[in-house]
Structure formats: structure tokens, C-alpha cells
Design a protein around this motif. Sequence first.
Motif, PDB file in Angstrom:
ATOM      1  N   THR A 144       0.851  -1.189   0.000  1.00  0.00           N
ATOM      2  CA  THR A 144       0.000   0.000   0.000  1.00  0.00           C
ATOM      3  C   THR A 144       0.885   1.236   0.000  1.00  0.00           C
ATOM      4  N   LYS A 145       0.513   2.232  -0.773  1.00  0.00           N
ATOM      5  CA  LYS A 145       1.262   3.479  -0.800  1.00  0.00           C
ATOM      6  C   LYS A 145       0.762   4.414   0.291  1.00  0.00           C
ATOM      7  N   ARG A 146       1.670   5.108   0.916  1.00  0.00           N
ATOM      8  CA  ARG A 146       1.326   6.030   1.986  1.00  0.00           C
ATOM      9  C   ARG A 146       0.379   7.129   1.497  1.00  0.00           C
ATOM     10  N   SER A 147       0.586   7.538   0.240  1.00  0.00           N
ATOM     11  CA  SER A 147      -0.247   8.614  -0.308  1.00  0.00           C
ATOM     12  C   SER A 147      -1.700   8.199  -0.476  1.00  0.00           C
ATOM     13  N   GLU A 148      -1.974   6.889  -0.479  1.00  0.00           N
ATOM     14  CA  GLU A 148      -3.341   6.405  -0.650  1.00  0.00           C
ATOM     15  C   GLU A 148      -4.110   6.342   0.665  1.00  0.00           C
ATOM     16  N   LEU A 149      -3.434   6.564   1.787  1.00  0.00           N
ATOM     17  CA  LEU A 149      -4.075   6.456   3.092  1.00  0.00           C
ATOM     18  C   LEU A 149      -4.819   7.734   3.441  1.00  0.00           C
ATOM     19  N   GLY A 150      -5.755   7.607   4.385  1.00  0.00           N
ATOM     20  CA  GLY A 150      -6.463   8.777   4.878  1.00  0.00           C
ATOM     21  C   GLY A 150      -5.554   9.671   5.708  1.00  0.00           C
ATOM     22  N   PHE A 151      -6.035  10.855   6.007  1.00  0.00           N
ATOM     23  CA  PHE A 151      -5.208  11.848   6.709  1.00  0.00           C
ATOM     24  C   PHE A 151      -4.762  11.335   8.070  1.00  0.00           C
ATOM     25  N   VAL A 152      -5.686  10.810   8.870  1.00  0.00           N
ATOM     26  CA  VAL A 152      -5.339  10.356  10.219  1.00  0.00           C
ATOM     27  C   VAL A 152      -4.393   9.166  10.160  1.00  0.00           C
ATOM     28  N   THR A 153      -4.680   8.221   9.289  1.00  0.00           N
ATOM     29  CA  THR A 153      -3.799   7.046   9.175  1.00  0.00           C
ATOM     30  C   THR A 153      -2.411   7.449   8.723  1.00  0.00           C
ATOM     31  N   ARG A 154      -2.343   8.338   7.765  1.00  0.00           N
ATOM     32  CA  ARG A 154      -1.051   8.753   7.211  1.00  0.00           C
ATOM     33  C   ARG A 154      -0.220   9.537   8.228  1.00  0.00           C
ATOM     34  N   ASN A 155      -0.866  10.379   9.026  1.00  0.00           N
ATOM     35  CA  ASN A 155      -0.128  11.284   9.900  1.00  0.00           C
ATOM     36  C   ASN A 155      -0.083  10.868  11.364  1.00  0.00           C
ATOM     37  N   VAL A 156      -0.945   9.925  11.758  1.00  0.00           N
ATOM     38  CA  VAL A 156      -0.967   9.488  13.164  1.00  0.00           C
ATOM     39  C   VAL A 156      -0.564   8.025  13.267  1.00  0.00           C
ATOM     40  N   TRP A 157      -1.333   7.153  12.637  1.00  0.00           N
ATOM     41  CA  TRP A 157      -1.099   5.717  12.828  1.00  0.00           C
ATOM     42  C   TRP A 157       0.165   5.244  12.133  1.00  0.00           C
ATOM     43  N   GLU A 158       0.636   5.963  11.116  1.00  0.00           N
ATOM     44  CA  GLU A 158       1.889   5.618  10.453  1.00  0.00           C
ATOM     45  C   GLU A 158       3.080   6.395  11.028  1.00  0.00           C
ATOM     46  N   SER A 159       2.822   7.250  11.994  1.00  0.00           N
ATOM     47  CA  SER A 159       3.872   8.113  12.518  1.00  0.00           C
ATOM     48  C   SER A 159       4.814   7.366  13.462  1.00  0.00           C
ATOM     49  N   LYS A 160       6.113   7.585  13.314  1.00  0.00           N
ATOM     50  CA  LYS A 160       7.085   7.008  14.243  1.00  0.00           C
ATOM     51  C   LYS A 160       7.016   7.701  15.605  1.00  0.00           C
ATOM     52  N   ILE A 161       6.605   8.944  15.631  1.00  0.00           N
ATOM     53  CA  ILE A 161       6.449   9.642  16.915  1.00  0.00           C
ATOM     54  C   ILE A 161       5.367   8.949  17.740  1.00  0.00           C
ATOM     55  N   ASN A 162       4.266   8.590  17.089  1.00  0.00           N
ATOM     56  CA  ASN A 162       3.195   7.868  17.771  1.00  0.00           C
ATOM     57  C   ASN A 162       3.701   6.507  18.255  1.00  0.00           C
ATOM     58  N   ALA A 163       4.491   5.827  17.428  1.00  0.00           N
ATOM     59  CA  ALA A 163       5.036   4.517  17.816  1.00  0.00           C
ATOM     60  C   ALA A 163       5.957   4.651  19.026  1.00  0.00           C
ATOM     61  N   VAL A 164       6.763   5.690  19.059  1.00  0.00           N
ATOM     62  CA  VAL A 164       7.657   5.917  20.207  1.00  0.00           C
ATOM     63  C   VAL A 164       6.836   6.168  21.473  1.00  0.00           C
ATOM     64  N   PHE A 165       5.778   6.957  21.349  1.00  0.00           N
ATOM     65  CA  PHE A 165       4.929   7.231  22.511  1.00  0.00           C
ATOM     66  C   PHE A 165       4.267   5.955  23.027  1.00  0.00           C
ATOM     67  N   LEU A 166       3.714   5.157  22.126  1.00  0.00           N
ATOM     68  CA  LEU A 166       3.036   3.927  22.541  1.00  0.00           C
ATOM     69  C   LEU A 166       4.018   2.951  23.187  1.00  0.00           C
ATOM     70  N   ALA A 167       5.196   2.788  22.592  1.00  0.00           N
ATOM     71  CA  ALA A 167       6.189   1.875  23.169  1.00  0.00           C
ATOM     72  C   ALA A 167       6.691   2.384  24.515  1.00  0.00           C
TER      73      ALA A 167
END
Length: 307
Positions: free
Chosen positions: A196-219
Motif C-alpha cells: 500500500t502506498k502512503r499517499s493512498e491512506l487517509g489523513f489520520v492514518t497517514r499522519n498518526v497511525w503511520e507516525s514514528k512519533i506515535n510509535a515511540v509514545f506507545l512503546a
Amino acid sequence: MASRVASVRFVRVTSTAGLGRVSVASRSRAVARAGVSARGARLAAFDAVVASTAARGRGRARRDASTRAAATEDAADAAAEEPFAWYKDPARLAIAGAWVSLGSFATFGAPAGTSAFDLELVKTIVGAPFSGAANPLFEALFNALGVVPATYACLLMPGAKDQKIPAALCVGASFALGFFALGPYLVLREPRTAPTKRSELGFVTRNVWESKINAVFLAGFAAYLAFYGFSHLNADTLAAFASLFKEQSMLACVSTCDLVVLSLCVGTAIAEDMTRRNVDPTNAFAFASLPVIGPTLWLLTRPPLEE
């Protein structure tokens, strides 16, 4: 006179013999050339037959390859058009069984009539977080039920396009209802393993759920919850938690079971996310084997989707 006549005759005979020999030699050479020409013609004809046979073979090979390619494309199209049969997948059946079992236990096995106590328990956790006012084991578990749905969102939303069940609705509801809301989606959703291409994702998925900052916070938060729980692990807190689970709180009992089931079912979502990113899914269940923290480690290390 007679001798001259004899000489003339000898010369004529000799000349005639010489001409005969010349004619024979010429005919021999002509015959040889004709033989060579015939052999050349036969070889040329043989080469033409071989070339024609090879051409026909290549033509048949191309036709066979085209036929196989067409059959493969037809099979792929048929597979793409055929709806996903979740009831034929053992993993989906296991998830469905877990959902039914959790609902049955919540209805018939959990403590009843504890709503007032549960409300006060939630107020204590929200009003004085990590102060020790509430049982620290349950407090860590209760907060983990925010980390796990967010992790599921990171895993599932990149494959949410064209699903018959709205993924955003089920994932969003899981922050409050846990596996009760997420279970049906995990069972019925269609696999999305294609890149899947990142550009095909919705705004929230592209900028939140795919974000490494979010992954760092969750971990990081998952690691803190593990530290907080284990640092308060002793006989008293274990006994208090057991009392909450068995007698005092339906919330504590069902939340514990909910977290266990969510952790058991995350492996298939990790494996699908790995395949989508061209990563060998062999290690998916290694990440899933460490509750709460393991899936967030995959979020930290997973490669980004192509732009």
C-alpha cells in the motif's frame, strides 16, 4: 607417302583419344559438381525443415506460455472476485470463538452488581493517576487498554480501504469497548496484504497511525506501565487484585479478560502488516508473544510504506 598417311592417322587417333580423355574428365568434374550441388540442396532442405520445426516449436511454446499466463490471470481475477470466506480460515474461527467466549464470560462469569464500585474505581484512576490510590496492577492493566487499541489502529487502518465493515468505527469503539467492538471486524475483514502506498491512506492514518512519533509514545508508555506494575508487584497487591477480579469489580474482571484476548489475537494483524510491507511474517508471533509491549516494538521497527 605411306609413312605420312600413317603419321596423320596416328595424330588424329592421338588427338581423338586426348579429346576423349578431356571429355571424360570434364564429365567427371561436372558430375562431381552436380553431386556437390545435390548434397548442398539436400542439406539446405534439411536445414529448412529443422528451422521450420523449431519455429513451430517456438510458436507452440509461445502459445502455451500465453495460455498459461491467461489461465493464471483468470485464476487471479477469480480469486479477487471471490469474496473472502472467513469461516474457512482457522485463525478467524479462533478469533470468533474468543469473541463468543469473552461475551459469555462477561455475562455469566463476572461479578454482578458492582457498577457503583466500578464507577468509583474509574474516578480514582482518572483523578489520581499512578498515585497508588487504586490497585497498581489493575491501574497498569486499565491503562494498557488504551495502548492496545491504538496499536491495533496502527496495524489495521493501512488495510482498511474498501472493507465491508467500517474499520474506523470498530477501531474507534474499541477504545471504550475493547475486543467486544474489535472482535467482529477482526473476524470479518478481508485480508489486505498487497503493498500500500502512503499517499493512498487517509489523513489520520497517514499522519498518526503511520507516525514514528506515535510509535515511540506507545512503546514508551507501554514500557512505563510494565515498570509501574512490576515495581508494585507483591503479595498484598496480588491479593487485592485477585479480590477485585473475583468478587469486587465486574470492570476489573472483564477488563483483564479483554486485555488477554486482545493480546492473543494481535498476531494475525502483525503478520498481515509485515506482508504488506514486504517483510517476512515469520516473526509476527514473536512480537505478539510479549503482551502490550511486543506489538509496539514492531511499530517502532517496521519499515515505512512507499510514498
